[in-house]
Design a protein around this motif. Structure first.
Motif, short mmCIF file in Angstrom:
data_model
loop_
_atom_site.label_atom_id
_atom_site.label_comp_id
_atom_site.label_asym_id
_atom_site.label_seq_id
_atom_site.Cartn_x
_atom_site.Cartn_y
_atom_site.Cartn_z
N PRO A 99 0.80 -1.23 0.00
CA PRO A 99 0.00 0.00 0.00
C PRO A 99 0.83 1.28 0.00
O PRO A 99 0.71 2.11 0.89
CB PRO A 99 -0.85 -0.13 1.27
CG PRO A 99 -0.05 -0.99 2.17
CD PRO A 99 0.73 -1.92 1.30
N ILE A 100 1.69 1.46 -0.98
CA ILE A 100 2.42 2.72 -1.12
C ILE A 100 1.57 3.66 -1.98
O ILE A 100 0.67 3.22 -2.68
CB ILE A 100 3.82 2.52 -1.75
CG1 ILE A 100 3.70 1.88 -3.14
CG2 ILE A 100 4.69 1.67 -0.87
CD1 ILE A 100 5.01 1.84 -3.91
N PRO A 101 1.84 4.97 -1.94
CA PRO A 101 0.99 5.93 -2.66
C PRO A 101 0.83 5.58 -4.14
O PRO A 101 -0.26 5.70 -4.69
CB PRO A 101 1.74 7.25 -2.49
CG PRO A 101 2.51 7.10 -1.23
CD PRO A 101 2.88 5.66 -1.15
N GLU A 102 1.91 5.15 -4.77
CA GLU A 102 1.87 4.79 -6.20
C GLU A 102 0.77 3.76 -6.49
O GLU A 102 0.00 3.91 -7.43
CB GLU A 102 3.25 4.23 -6.58
CG GLU A 102 3.34 3.51 -7.90
CD GLU A 102 3.24 4.44 -9.09
OE1 GLU A 102 3.80 5.54 -9.01
OE2 GLU A 102 2.59 4.06 -10.09
N VAL A 103 0.70 2.74 -5.64
CA VAL A 103 -0.27 1.67 -5.88
C VAL A 103 -1.69 2.16 -5.56
O VAL A 103 -2.64 1.89 -6.30
CB VAL A 103 0.10 0.43 -5.03
CG1 VAL A 103 -0.94 -0.67 -5.20
CG2 VAL A 103 1.48 -0.09 -5.45
#
Lengths: 360, 358, 306
Positions: A162-166
């Protein structure tokens, strides 16, 4: 306190020496270094960066020498690898994963004349630039296609971490899909890995078994596409064109094309015009490319997707245009308002309509 | 038939010569491998094995890399002597880093000379706590510690991931999964300026000395040896096997935890999901390569560090794939284990016809 | 009900590579040898199986190549541990490190390639029976091979003379040697069999489950297979059950997420490992029973004393 024993061995001299040699040879041939987090054979993220490296070689031929180091972990080893590249005369070094951010900055401080380029990070310095792709623009396009193509109104999404990119990718795809198909639902499975083909395939199968007939993935191997092909559902390629792994299944792919950017930055070093900057390019400048649309997409849908792609490229369309509420119903963007880059960069919430909770 | 007979007294001289022979055999095998790959073998071998030794940056990095390997390998050697197979030091390393790092983050911006010792203590306790699970399960339920320690490694790595995605995430880090950078008081002092060599190396050296004293002069060293040779004799010997299991796992867990904290507070300076890079597994090789003796582990820690640094250099200079490092390490251990037979057994050839073919 | 059938199908696919590896290792451990190099043999089998299948276009040849590759890797382990009497734990770990490195090296030219997955069989009428058909009569041939292997090994160990000898050697190699059995010979044969099984298990991943090659494609499945052997108390039927249980936990945690049940993904990913530990505890806490089942000479070196 910091230096208990001062200068037990003087490492300084060697570093300085190596550095001066580096400058001398850089005049003749520009050495370009690349640090990859995965193997170049992952057919995903690191593979795409390596394609960019090959584009640099192709563009400049004899005038450059490129070096890469693969499988560099984002832990204690990164700093050493970057430093080795810096002190062996590389004029510009691309560190291509988020976890290389702090090591890149540490090394950059010691080598003020070497240029550094860090992908997907947010910390810059005089000699450290950052760059990334607006992959969410591609997610918007595949969201539109998925919304139109699904018969079960269920889209499966295989997510890594769950990183911002994803998270941004999930939101962009969901908003686009819902805009053309209000009944659409996303089923999201987090597999907690970037590459584990067996697990990705298991996840793809689970999603298909639960009724998903279009799959999206934010993991790096082509396993999900293969599974979709086997089960006769649709999917989208990630990072590179994966049509080979699913000629019938792949509708299109979001291709990371780092080549043009790498070529322009290497050229800037050669010309002496390199400056630290933050680049976040999308479909317009060609950092994000949509692979050819499959013939299995009905013509009107293909036209719609192409139109959206072109509108994004020309800046007429922003995938995050209000009104958009957050998942809990609180307003995020007012009607007509578009998201600021800062808000997108740190995105840590689902938009309204996405089910499940985001790991906090 | 060739027959191997165990020597009553292990040949001391051979014990030190065999690792050197293993290095030579590995280099020969490596030469063949590079020739097959179409790379210049002489250049490859010299880049991997010699060049790092001629360059002070590479030497300093070898010290950085060897520090955790020595600490963990030393801890493991006690258990391995006693036949207790903790192969999940990687997990104890991770939890140690997590516990110590959590202390650093909780005390963010708190200055004080006591911050680092407190972090070290938390690191040791974290590693011990993780090793206490297999210790408890083995002594209480007779559960195989090889598998439990290994399974717990996967759990530990995921736990670190949960923590840096959640409670320990950098509040100013745009939601990326890593902690904030540790503040000045929570960073290990640098030993040699302009390098990453930190005070942890001195701790590792001290640990080697302490281990040497224990094995030589303390009754615990004797117990460990007896238990390894015959668990039953250990019971007759009047000391509890359970206590040896606990002690060995606490030593290896504690040292692995400390090594983890050293990595977080040393070369990395923060908690990141990729902090565990396999030191826990490599340290098993280090322990065997060092023949489970403290001084041997000190040396073998450096040899293994050399193969990593050299492997990277070979990638940079010769475009060799990173997989070469693993192949090399495997061949190295194979040669060592195979040649070991010279030191431990006497070879008796009773039917030369078969032996001649071999 | 339909979904349940689909989930069970997924479990079978996910578990089959584990079945091969675990059954092979079980025979090895019954003979008194502990080969921790399972992961290395699997990953070597995976690249060999994929590469040969791709180059020859034949699954039979590909799978056979994987078996041979696994057996060769095992023979290296056997030579070191049985002939040169090296430590089994260390040698096994070395084999894993070596196998992961060598497979990555060999596989360099094969990333980005793909083959058709092995087709599932379809038996007229039988495969079309609801529930029973999809569960029992419509898998790929290797699934049936893995089941046959488990049954065959169970029969071999329990009913044949050679099986009895093998178990005797695992229980007490000195006594077996005194009677005149070749301890080293039997153990080498067991190791070759175990290596071949592990190779096929790896190839199942790279040719059937996901027909492609990436580095480290086995992603720790060899270690899981080792855990399953202990879980099984060294009995083939229980090993089969263990593999399906592990596959089940893996698949179910994915489905749980798909249904939108709110548990953090990383905790769910821990589940298979935690369940394995729990099961290990449950089966080993009865000291008398485990020592009854565990081969008494497991991982002990054997040398002929005069």
């Amino acid at each position: 306190m910091k230096h208990i024993i001062r200068k037990l061995i003087t490492g300084t001299a060697t570093v300085a020496l190596a550095f001066s040699i580096g400058i001398a040879s850089a005049a003749a041939k520009t050495k370009v270094g690349f640090v990859y987090v995965g193997p170049i054979g992952d057919h995903g993220w690191s593979y795409a960066h390596n394609e960019g490296r090959l584009a640099v070689e192709k563009a400049f031929g004899d005038k450059v020498k490129t070096t890469y180091v693969e499988n560099v972990s984002e832990g204690p080893d990164a700093e050493r690898v970057i430093q080795q590249l810096a002190q062996s005369g590389h004029g510009i070094i691309f560190t291509t994963s988020f976890g290389f951010m702090n090591p890149t900055l540490k090394v950059a401080k010691r080598f003020p004349k070497v240029k550094f380029e860090h992908a997907t990070g947010f910390k810059r310095a005089e000699n450290v630039a950052t760059y990334s792709g607006r992959f969410y623009e591609g997610r918007h396009v595949i969201g539109l296609i998925a919304g139109k193509m699904t018969k079960t109104n269920t889209i499966g999404y295989i997510a890594s971490f769950p990183i911002p990119e994803v998270v941004r990718g999930i939101n962009a795809a969901y908003l686009a899909a819902r805009s053309v198909n209000p009944a659409v639902k996303f089923k999201i499975i987090w597999v907690s890995t970037w590459v584990d083909p067996g697990k990705e395939a298991d996840a793809a199968k689970a999603l298909i078994d639960q009724g998903a007939d279009v799959l999206m993935q934010h993991t790096d191997s082509p396993a999900a596409i293969q599974t979709a092909e086997k089960k006769g559902v649709f999917a989208f390629g990630q990072a590179s064109d994966m049509v080979k792994f699913g000629p019938k299944a792949q509708l299109t792919a979001i291709v990371d094309d780092w080549g043009p950017y790498y070529v322009s930055r290497v050229k800037a070093v050669m010309d002496g015009t390199w400056k630290s900057q933050d680049t976040w390019d999308g479909i317009g400048p060609g950092m994000v490319v949509m692979a050819p649309f499959s013939k299995r997409i009905p013509e009107n849908v293909r036209a719609m997707a192409a139109k959206a792609r072109d509108a994004i490229a020309s800046g007429k369309l922003h995938p995050f245009t209000g009104p958009i509420n957050k998942q809990d119903g609180s307003p995020w963007l007012k009607a007509g308002e578009t998201a600021q880059d800062g808000a997108l960069a740190g995105m840590n919430f689902y938009v309204e309509g996405v089910e499940g909770s985001l790991p906090k | 038939m060739i027959r191997l007979e165990p020597l009553k007294e292990v040949s001391k001289g051979l014990l030190y010569v065999t690792p050197a022979i293993a290095v030579i055999v590995t280099i020969l095998l490596g030469t063949v491998m590079f020739a097959v790959l179409g790379k210049d073998p002489v250049q490859a071998i010299s880049i991997i094995f010699l060049e790092p030794l001629t360059n002070s940056f590479a030497i300093s990095e070898m010290i950085v890399k060897a520090t955790p390997l020595i600490l963990i390998g030393l801890g493991l050697s006690f258990g391995f002597r006693a036949g207790i197979w903790n192969i999940g030091a990687e997990g104890q390393f991770t939890v140690g880093a997590l516990a110590g790092g959590a202390v650093a983050l909780a005390l963010h911006e708190v200055e004080g000379i006591w911050v680092l010792p407190l972090m070290c203590l938390a690191g040791i306790l974290g590693g011990m706590a993780w090793a206490a699970i297999p210790a408890f399960l083995r002594t209480r339920f007779n559960t195989n510690e090889i598998l439990v320690t290994l399974m717990l490694t996967y759990v530990a790595v995921l736990l670190l991931s949960v923590m840096v995605h959640g409670p320990l995430k950098d509040p100013e880090g745009l939601n990326f999964p890593e902690s904030r950078l540790f503040h000045e008081s929570a960073i290990l002092p640098i030993l040699i300026e302009e390098t990453r060599v930190h005070i942890g190396f001195l701790v590792a050296l001290a640990a080697v000395l302490v281990a040497w004293v224990i094995l030589r002069h303390h009754v615990f060293g004797y117990q460990v040896k007896v238990m390894g040779q015959s668990p039953r004799a250990a019971n007759y010997g009047g000391f509890a096997q359970q206590r040896v299991v606990w002690t060995c796992l606490m030593i290896s867990g504690g040292l692995a935890g400390l090594a983890g904290l050293f990595e977080a507070a040393g070369p990395v300076g923060q908690l990141v999901p990729a902090l565990p890079v396999g030191y826990g597994f490599t340290a098993i090789i280090v322990a065997f390569l060092g023949r489970l003796t403290p001084v041997g582990i000190l040396l073998s820690g450096f040899v293994m560090a050399l193969t990593y640094i050299g492997g990277e250099a070979a990638q940079i200079e010769m475009n060799l794939p990173s997989a070469v490092t693993g192949v090399f390490q495997g061949m190295f251990l194979f040669s060592l284990l195979g040649i070991d037979v010279l030191a431990r057994y006497r070879i008796q050839v009773s039917r030369p016809a078969w032996a001649a073919e071999k | 009900m339909d979904l349940l059938v689909l989930i069970l199908q997924g479990v079978i696919v996910s578990a089959t590579s584990l079945v091969f590896a675990a059954i092979g290792e079980l025979v090895v451990e019954r003979a008194g040898v502990l080969n921790l190099g399972l992961e290395g043999m699997m990953v070597l089998g995976a690249i060999a199986g994929f590469a040969v299948t791709l180059d020859t276009g034949s699954y039979v040849v590909g799978i056979a190549a994987a078996a041979v590759t696994g057996a060769i890797a095992a023979s290296l382990f056997g030579f070191l541990t049985q002939i040169l009497l090296s430590n089994q734990v260390a040698t096994g770990l070395a084999l894993t490190i070596f196998g992961l490195g060598l497979s990555a090296l060999l596989g360099q030219g094969y990333s980005g390639e793909s083959t058709e997955p092995l087709a599932k069989i379809h038996i007229f009428f039988l495969s079309d029976i609801p529930i029973v058909g999809p569960l029992m009569f419509s898998h790929d041939p290797l699934v049936y091979l893995s089941l046959a292997l488990a049954v065959g090994v169970a029969w071999f160990l329990a009913k044949t003379r050679t099986g009895l000898i093998l178990r005797a050697i695992g229980e007490n190699h000195d006594a077996a040697h005194a009677i005149g059995y070749s301890v080293v010979g039997v153990r080498m044969a067991a190791l070759l069999f175990g290596g071949a099984c592990a190779g096929v298990g790896g190839a199942y991943l790279s040719t059937v489950q996901t027909p492609l090659w990436v580095e480290n494609i086995t992603a720790g499945r060899g270690w899981i297979a080792l855990a399953i052997v202990v879980f099984s108390a060294w009995r083939p039927g229980r090993a089969l059950l263990g593999a399906y249980l592990f596959g089940g936990v893996t698949i179910v945690q994915l489905h749980v997420q798909g249904f939108g049940i709110d548990i953090e993904a990383q905790y769910l990913s821990m589940l298979p490992y935690l369940v394995t530990i729990l099961v290990l505890v449950l089966i080993s806490h009865d000291k008398a029973r485990i020592s009854l089942n565990a081969p008494a000479c497991l991982a002990k070196p054997f040398f002929v004393s005069s």
